[in-house]
Design a protein around this motif. Structure first.
Motif, PDB file in Angstrom:
ATOM      1  N   SER A  16       1.441   9.676  -4.948  1.00  0.00           N
ATOM      2  CA  SER A  16       1.450  10.967  -4.252  1.00  0.00           C
ATOM      3  C   SER A  16       2.852  11.491  -3.975  1.00  0.00           C
ATOM      4  O   SER A  16       3.286  12.468  -4.569  1.00  0.00           O
ATOM      5  CB  SER A  16       0.697  10.851  -2.925  1.00  0.00           C
TER       6      SER A  16
ATOM      7  N   GLU B  44       1.162   4.376  -2.679  1.00  0.00           N
ATOM      8  CA  GLU B  44       1.053   5.765  -2.231  1.00  0.00           C
ATOM      9  C   GLU B  44       2.258   6.583  -2.691  1.00  0.00           C
ATOM     10  O   GLU B  44       2.110   7.739  -3.131  1.00  0.00           O
ATOM     11  CB  GLU B  44       0.945   5.809  -0.704  1.00  0.00           C
TER      12      GLU B  44
ATOM     13  N   ASP C 135       0.821  -1.216   0.000  1.00  0.00           N
ATOM     14  CA  ASP C 135       0.000   0.000   0.000  1.00  0.00           C
ATOM     15  C   ASP C 135       0.855   1.266   0.000  1.00  0.00           C
ATOM     16  O   ASP C 135       0.524   2.258  -0.642  1.00  0.00           O
ATOM     17  CB  ASP C 135      -0.951   0.030   1.202  1.00  0.00           C
ATOM     18  N   TYR C 136       1.968   1.222   0.725  1.00  0.00           N
ATOM     19  CA  TYR C 136       2.860   2.382   0.794  1.00  0.00           C
ATOM     20  C   TYR C 136       3.558   2.607  -0.549  1.00  0.00           C
ATOM     21  O   TYR C 136       3.735   3.746  -0.978  1.00  0.00           O
ATOM     22  CB  TYR C 136       3.874   2.208   1.916  1.00  0.00           C
TER      23      TYR C 136
END
Length: 108
Positions: A82, A78, A74-75
């Motif tokens: 982002s 991200e 998930d990181y």
């Protein structure tokens, strides 16, 4: 699978279910972690483990093979979307993989 091949799943999250099925991953896991076999480089084989198995260790050993944690899955998504702003900017999967590795190596 190499990191460059994993990028297509990280940049096209609608394909993640396909990855989970291919890898036999438990999507109910608290976290899925991306590990590179041996060391952090583009030629290392990628494995994804559930956090319950690795206990979030940066270095994890299984069946005599050593793995180094890159990021939680998930990181990594991200970061691409982002923090590093790499998604939909015309970067190749190879360039994105290189940026993730550079980011991780500087994070040590």
């Amino acid at each position: 699978m190499k990191l460059v091949e994993l990028i297509k799943y990280l940049t096209r999250t609608e394909k993640l279910d396909e990855l989970y099925q291919e890898q036999g991953l438990n999507v109910e896991s608290e976290a899925l972690l991306i590990y590179l076999q041996g060391d952090l480089n583009l030629e290392s084989e990628v494995s994804i483990f559930e956090i319950e198995e690795t206990e979030d260790d940066l270095i994890f050993e299984k069946e005599g093979m050593q793995y180094v944690q890159l990021f939680p899955l998930d990181y990594a998504i991200e970061l691409i979307e982002s923090d590093l702003d790499l998604k939909n900017k015309g970067y190749s999967d190879l360039e994105i993989a290189q940026r993730l590795l550079e980011y991780r190596q500087k994070d040590v």
